[in-house]
Design a protein around this motif. Structure first.
Motif, PDB file in Angstrom:
ATOM      1  N   GLU A 113       0.838  -1.214   0.000  1.00 35.20           N
ATOM      2  CA  GLU A 113       0.000   0.000   0.000  1.00 35.20           C
ATOM      3  C   GLU A 113       0.874   1.267   0.000  1.00 35.20           C
ATOM      4  O   GLU A 113       0.760   2.114  -0.885  1.00 35.20           O
ATOM      5  CB  GLU A 113      -0.932  -0.015   1.211  1.00 35.20           C
ATOM      6  N   GLY A 141       8.026   9.288   7.188  1.00 40.32           N
ATOM      7  CA  GLY A 141       6.796   8.531   7.455  1.00 40.32           C
ATOM      8  C   GLY A 141       6.690   7.265   6.620  1.00 40.32           C
ATOM      9  O   GLY A 141       7.616   6.896   5.878  1.00 40.32           O
ATOM     10  N   PRO A 183      10.290  21.178   7.505  1.00 42.36           N
ATOM     11  CA  PRO A 183       9.118  21.745   6.814  1.00 42.36           C
ATOM     12  C   PRO A 183       8.613  23.037   7.458  1.00 42.36           C
ATOM     13  O   PRO A 183       7.882  23.803   6.820  1.00 42.36           O
ATOM     14  CB  PRO A 183       8.058  20.632   6.931  1.00 42.36           C
ATOM     15  N   GLU A 234      -5.543  19.593  10.250  1.00 44.47           N
ATOM     16  CA  GLU A 234      -5.328  20.902  10.878  1.00 44.47           C
ATOM     17  C   GLU A 234      -4.661  21.891   9.939  1.00 44.47           C
ATOM     18  O   GLU A 234      -4.895  23.090  10.046  1.00 44.47           O
ATOM     19  CB  GLU A 234      -4.579  20.797  12.226  1.00 44.47           C
ATOM     20  N   TRP A 278      -4.200   8.760  -5.997  1.00 43.82           N
ATOM     21  CA  TRP A 278      -4.901   7.947  -5.004  1.00 43.82           C
ATOM     22  C   TRP A 278      -4.754   6.495  -5.405  1.00 43.82           C
ATOM     23  O   TRP A 278      -5.098   6.116  -6.529  1.00 43.82           O
ATOM     24  CB  TRP A 278      -6.382   8.341  -4.944  1.00 43.82           C
TER      25      TRP A 278
HETATM   26  N1  LIG Z   1      -3.216   9.005  -1.954  1.00 41.28           N
HETATM   27  C1  LIG Z   1      -3.019   7.768  -1.539  1.00 41.28           C
HETATM   28  O1  LIG Z   1      -3.294   6.787  -2.225  1.00 41.28           O
HETATM   29  C2  LIG Z   1      -2.448   7.589  -0.179  1.00 41.28           C
HETATM   30  C3  LIG Z   1      -2.139   6.305   0.298  1.00 41.28           C
HETATM   31  C4  LIG Z   1      -1.531   6.190   1.566  1.00 41.28           C
HETATM   32  C5  LIG Z   1      -1.294   7.345   2.300  1.00 41.28           C
HETATM   33  N2  LIG Z   1      -1.639   8.563   1.785  1.00 41.28           N
HETATM   34  C6  LIG Z   1      -1.376   9.800   2.514  1.00 41.28           C
HETATM   35  O2  LIG Z   1       0.021   9.877   2.724  1.00 41.28           O
HETATM   36  C7  LIG Z   1       0.262  10.568   3.935  1.00 41.28           C
HETATM   37  C8  LIG Z   1       1.211   9.760   4.784  1.00 41.28           C
HETATM   38  O3  LIG Z   1       0.527   8.621   5.273  1.00 41.28           O
HETATM   39  P1  LIG Z   1       1.300   7.589   6.201  1.00 41.28           P
HETATM   40  O4  LIG Z   1       0.288   6.561   6.570  1.00 41.28           O
HETATM   41  O5  LIG Z   1       2.560   7.189   5.546  1.00 41.28           O
HETATM   42  O6  LIG Z   1       1.598   8.454   7.504  1.00 41.28           O
HETATM   43  P2  LIG Z   1       3.020   8.913   8.065  1.00 41.28           P
HETATM   44  O7  LIG Z   1       3.714   9.700   7.009  1.00 41.28           O
HETATM   45  O8  LIG Z   1       3.731   7.727   8.618  1.00 41.28           O
HETATM   46  O9  LIG Z   1       2.631   9.846   9.265  1.00 41.28           O
HETATM   47  C9  LIG Z   1       2.243  11.139   9.053  1.00 41.28           C
HETATM   48  C10 LIG Z   1       3.446  12.109   9.044  1.00 41.28           C
HETATM   49  O10 LIG Z   1       2.966  13.351   8.565  1.00 41.28           O
HETATM   50  C11 LIG Z   1       3.710  14.382   9.141  1.00 41.28           C
HETATM   51  N3  LIG Z   1       2.813  15.391   9.679  1.00 41.28           N
HETATM   52  C12 LIG Z   1       2.781  16.674   9.290  1.00 41.28           C
HETATM   53  N4  LIG Z   1       1.854  17.336   9.975  1.00 41.28           N
HETATM   54  C13 LIG Z   1       1.272  16.461  10.822  1.00 41.28           C
HETATM   55  C14 LIG Z   1       0.256  16.566  11.785  1.00 41.28           C
HETATM   56  N5  LIG Z   1      -0.346  17.720  12.011  1.00 41.28           N
HETATM   57  N6  LIG Z   1      -0.118  15.466  12.480  1.00 41.28           N
HETATM   58  C15 LIG Z   1       0.477  14.273  12.233  1.00 41.28           C
HETATM   59  N7  LIG Z   1       1.472  14.124  11.332  1.00 41.28           N
HETATM   60  C16 LIG Z   1       1.863  15.220  10.621  1.00 41.28           C
HETATM   61  C17 LIG Z   1       4.564  13.774  10.255  1.00 41.28           C
HETATM   62  O11 LIG Z   1       5.913  13.812   9.816  1.00 41.28           O
HETATM   63  P3  LIG Z   1       6.843  15.039  10.313  1.00 41.28           P
HETATM   64  O12 LIG Z   1       6.750  15.028  11.817  1.00 41.28           O
HETATM   65  O13 LIG Z   1       8.184  14.697   9.806  1.00 41.28           O
HETATM   66  O14 LIG Z   1       6.267  16.275   9.698  1.00 41.28           O
HETATM   67  C18 LIG Z   1       4.040  12.370  10.398  1.00 41.28           C
HETATM   68  O15 LIG Z   1       5.047  11.466  10.761  1.00 41.28           O
HETATM   69  C19 LIG Z   1      -1.118  10.837   4.554  1.00 41.28           C
HETATM   70  O16 LIG Z   1      -1.515  12.139   4.182  1.00 41.28           O
HETATM   71  C20 LIG Z   1      -2.006   9.824   3.883  1.00 41.28           C
HETATM   72  O17 LIG Z   1      -3.352  10.225   3.858  1.00 41.28           O
HETATM   73  C21 LIG Z   1      -2.197   8.703   0.576  1.00 41.28           C
END
Ligand SMILES: NC(=O)c1ccc[n+]([C@@H]2O[C@H](COP(=O)([O-])OP(=O)(O)OC[C@H]3O[C@@H](n4cnc5c(N)ncnc54)[C@H](OP(=O)(O)O)[C@@H]3O)[C@@H](O)[C@H]2O)c1
Length: 342
Positions: A113, A141, A183, A234, A278
């Motif tokens: 994923e 992340g 950032p 947020e 997506w």
């Molecule tokens: N489009 C798609 O198909 C798809 C698929 C999977 C995931 N995603 C998106 O990809 C992103 C990452 O997902 P992930 O599951 O891999 O999560 P993740 O990156 O492991 O965790 C989120 C990270 O975002 C950053 N962040 C910035 N502002 C934040 C806030 N206010 N609260 C929490 N974290 C914040 C943090 O990194 P820092 O502390 O370094 O800023 C945090 O570690 C998400 O937006 C998710 O919805 C999209």
């Protein structure tokens, strides 16, 4: 079977383990005895009630590895309807692939994923070419740490990762990034341009939105592209000039939430592009899905791509895992080891 059941939206404490009946596989589905499932950022939003279309009670979790009941094969599946935080899942055969012997279940869960998302952002939406510069937000992340490694493996240069703490930035550089940036730096756009050699960044993969996306756009080179994967609620709330969406549009959440005011005039004036990605638009293309999985497994087998496991918690600890991701305290992949009791 044991499963983490969400009965009402709320904080991490609403995630409770219950004994519920095993799911019944529908046509084109198979039961999988789960070994590992993973936590994704979207699970936190679902738990908190950001997706009102989610029917409760629900079992969250969009990915699982384990053994298929019908033939005992080791497989990994994407679960578009959730259900992963459980001992048994009914997975669509079309969204399931066998795991090669060289890949363990933890790698498979992280790669399918989140690795698939990184691949889609860089190559399908971002149209990355070798030698181009790439910047990735939330680079430490789950998706981000794979996007950094993949960009390096695909010949991007320089690769720039954004992460909020010095320890995370060190981690990002350890993944192969040439530069790691904060950032929150008010000069982020200039820092991005400078890191990319002055002209700007060719491809910015963003999953944060708000000020970070604005800086990413401002830091693009002519013919540069920003690919949006998602955003933090947020940042959206704070950004009243917000427009276009990616995961919000995708998930049905507030379609106005998210990114950054951008006019077509600006696109033309700066010769830049903006795209979204997506993963859901990949899964119904079986050949594409399998091709991506094969490529990711191959790179992992070659040692050029590795899922960093931040932690593997038990089912009762799913709430604690959500709290850790929300607190930005994780690096790489957060797993739930479904069979482990303590
Ligand atoms: N489009 C798609 O198909 C798809 C698929 C999977 C995931 N995603 C998106 O990809 C992103 C990452 O997902 P992930 O599951 O891999 O999560 P993740 O990156 O492991 O965790 C989120 C990270 O975002 C950053 N962040 C910035 N502002 C934040 C806030 N206010 N609260 C929490 N974290 C914040 C943090 O990194 P820092 O502390 O370094 O800023 C945090 O570690 C998400 O937006 C998710 O919805 C999209």
């Amino acid at each position: 079977m044991r499963a983490v059941v969400l009965r009402r939206p709320g904080g991490p404490e609403v995630l409770r383990v219950e004994r519920i009946p095993e799911p019944l596989p529908g046509p084109g589905e198979s039961l999988i005895d789960v070994t590992l499932t993973g936590v994704n950022f979207d699970d936190l939003e679902q738990r908190a009630g950001a997706h009102p279309q989610l029917r409760l009670p629900a079992v969250l979790g969009v990915e699982a590895a384990g053994h298929r009941r019908t033939d005992g094969r080791r497989v990994v599946a994407l679960l578009r309807q959730g259900g992963g935080y459980a001992e048994v899942v009914a997975a669509r055969d079309a969204y399931t692939v066998e795991i090669p012997a060289s890949i363990d279940d933890a790698q498979a869960v992280g790669l399918f994923e989140q690795g698939g998302t990184a691949y889609g952002a860089l190559l399908l939406a971002g149209r990355l070419r070798a030698g181009e510069s790439v910047a990735v937000s939330a680079a430490a992340g789950g998706v981000g740490h794979l996007a950094v490694q993949l960009a390096v493996a695909l010949g991007a240069s320089p690769v720039i990762g954004l992460a909020s703490t010095a320890a995370k930035r060190q981690f990002v550089k350890g993944l192969g990034a040439d530069v790691a940036l904060d950032p929150a730096d008010p000069e982020l756009a200039g820092q991005l341009r400078e890191a990319a050699g002055g002209a700007g960044v060719d491809l910015f993969v963003d999953s944060v939105g708000g000020a970070v996306a604005r800086a990413g756009l401002a830091g693009l080179a002519p013919f540069g592209r920003l690919v949006c994967l998602g955003w933090r609620p947020e940042t959206a709330a704070a950004d009243t000039s917000a427009v276009a969406g990616s995961s919000a549009a995708a998930s049905g959440a507030d379609a106005d939430a998210g990114v950054v005011a951008l006019t077509t005039a600006q696109l033309a004036r700066d010769s830049i592009g903006c795209a979204g990605f997506w993963m859901r638009h990949v899964v119904d293309h079986r050949e594409l899905l399998c091709g991506i999985a094969d490529r990711l497994f191959e790179l992992a087998a070659q040692g050029r791509l590795a899922v960093h496991v931040d932690r593997a918690v038990t089912l009762p600890e799913a709430g604690a895992a959500h709290a850790a991701v929300a607190a930005r305290a994780t690096r790489g992949k957060v797993l739930i080891d479904v069979r482990r009791e303590v």
